[in-house]
Design a protein around this motif. Structure first.
Motif, mmCIF file in Angstrom:
data_model
loop_
_atom_site.group_PDB
_atom_site.id
_atom_site.type_symbol
_atom_site.label_atom_id
_atom_site.label_comp_id
_atom_site.label_asym_id
_atom_site.label_seq_id
_atom_site.Cartn_x
_atom_site.Cartn_y
_atom_site.Cartn_z
ATOM 1 N N VAL A 36 -8.352 -3.514 4.696
ATOM 2 C CA VAL A 36 -7.812 -4.839 4.396
ATOM 3 C C VAL A 36 -7.951 -5.713 5.644
ATOM 4 C CG1 VAL A 36 -5.811 -6.171 3.620
ATOM 5 C CG2 VAL A 36 -6.105 -3.792 2.852
ATOM 6 N N CYS A 54 -14.871 2.033 4.367
ATOM 7 C CA CYS A 54 -13.892 2.134 3.281
ATOM 8 C C CYS A 54 -14.571 2.296 1.924
ATOM 9 C CB CYS A 54 -13.030 0.876 3.244
ATOM 10 S SG CYS A 54 -13.985 -0.636 2.995
ATOM 11 N N ASP A 55 -13.774 2.762 0.962
ATOM 12 C CA ASP A 55 -14.218 2.761 -0.433
ATOM 13 C C ASP A 55 -13.995 1.402 -1.084
ATOM 14 O OD1 ASP A 55 -14.796 5.703 -0.813
ATOM 15 O OD2 ASP A 55 -12.706 5.822 -0.201
ATOM 16 N N ARG A 56 -12.906 0.759 -0.677
ATOM 17 C CA ARG A 56 -12.576 -0.561 -1.240
ATOM 18 C C ARG A 56 -12.197 -1.508 -0.114
ATOM 19 N NH1 ARG A 56 -9.939 0.356 -7.130
ATOM 20 N NH2 ARG A 56 -10.862 2.399 -7.458
ATOM 21 N N TRP A 80 -9.014 2.465 1.972
ATOM 22 C CA TRP A 80 -9.043 1.041 1.652
ATOM 23 C C TRP A 80 -8.914 0.258 2.959
ATOM 24 C CZ3 TRP A 80 -5.238 -0.057 -3.043
ATOM 25 C CH2 TRP A 80 -5.661 0.713 -4.150
ATOM 26 N N LEU A 119 0.834 -1.203 0.000
ATOM 27 C CA LEU A 119 0.000 0.000 0.000
ATOM 28 C C LEU A 119 0.871 1.255 0.000
ATOM 29 C CD1 LEU A 119 -2.838 -1.165 2.386
ATOM 30 C CD2 LEU A 119 -2.918 -0.923 -0.095
ATOM 31 N N GLU A 128 -9.185 8.666 -0.336
ATOM 32 C CA GLU A 128 -9.780 7.339 -0.513
ATOM 33 C C GLU A 128 -9.317 6.424 0.623
ATOM 34 O OE1 GLU A 128 -7.499 8.767 -2.343
ATOM 35 O OE2 GLU A 128 -6.209 7.362 -3.431
ATOM 36 N N ASP A 184 -15.185 -0.383 -6.193
ATOM 37 C CA ASP A 184 -15.129 0.929 -5.542
ATOM 38 C C ASP A 184 -16.547 1.329 -5.121
ATOM 39 O OD1 ASP A 184 -14.573 3.456 -4.682
ATOM 40 O OD2 ASP A 184 -13.402 4.023 -6.431
ATOM 41 N N ARG A 199 -17.685 -2.517 4.896
ATOM 42 C CA ARG A 199 -17.933 -1.543 3.827
ATOM 43 C C ARG A 199 -18.335 -0.174 4.345
ATOM 44 N NH1 ARG A 199 -20.642 -5.110 -1.066
ATOM 45 N NH2 ARG A 199 -18.890 -6.561 -1.175
#
Lengths: 147, 147
Positions: free
Chosen positions: A53, A75-77, A51, A20, A49, A113, A72
């Motif tokens: 994990v 985060c966006d992803r 993310w 990342l 943005e 996304d 969700r």
């Protein structure tokens, strides 16, 4: 030698953070979320943005987690991250997937996304900054929930 | 014993961070700004409010700084912070003032609330979080400018 589950999680986490970083995202690890769950990594990019994990060290570790969709809200992803030996077919096809060891990692499947809404993103940006700054000062009180 | 200017700055900075912590604000210290200046403290509150604090260790330290107004691009409120022995009358009346030693600090004059616009605040929240998270990981590349 068999590694323990925490060891594998730590190694995969380190590899993912390196990856990342190459994506110019800044990571915080081991967060507590307002929904009662924990999250292994939340990363913040240049444009705000986010993310998330979640590391799964083993098949069992993955199987006991039936509620990953709740990530969700944060985060966006969203990506799962697993060690090399993990059977990748187990990870639902609609989720992003990173395979990692402690030295390197690769995004083997991109994540959709979702795009957080502006108010939610602002709240998360505030929490992210306060948590990271609090940890920098070794401030336990500030090691708070991400709301 | 006379303390050096960096020692006084460090002590005042520590006292101010303790004070801001009581105000439930998370501090980052010694930041580099995109306008080429440095800033001693940037603090982030629960609602995303940003307070900037510039420490002046001595009268000379204050006199050489003619451009403190440029800090307003980086915060909702701006304060000077000085040690106990600093002649407070020197600080312009329109600016907030904190007096501090390393153990405690007090806001002796509140600062006007300029209110950053939403886009600027978002950018600063992103930079704040990335800088703090980068420092947490000991990541020199991430120890970047606040834009």
């Amino acid at each position: 030698m068999t590694r323990s589950r925490p060891e594998i999680t730590a190694e995969v986490t380190e590899g993912v953070c390196r990856l990342l970083h190459h994506h110019n995202m800044a990571c915080i690890t081991e967060l507590r979320l307002g929904n009662g769950r924990r999250l292994d990594i939340l990363a913040l990019g240049l444009k705000g943005e986010l993310w998330a994990v979640e590391v799964k060290s083993s098949v069992e570790d993955f199987r006991v987690d039936a509620k990953w969709q709740t990530y969700r809200d944060y985060c966006d992803r969203f990506f799962f991250a697993v060690p090399m030996e993990f059977p990748r077919d187990l990870i639902p096809e609609e989720e992003g997937l990173i395979v990692a060891d402690r030295f390197e990692a690769a995004i083997v499947r991109p994540a959709e996304d979702f795009k957080l809404n502006a108010a939610r993103r602002k709240k998360l940006l505030i929490d992210f900054g306060r948590l990271a700054a609090g940890r920098l000062r070794g401030d336990v009180k500030m090691d708070m929930l991400i709301s």
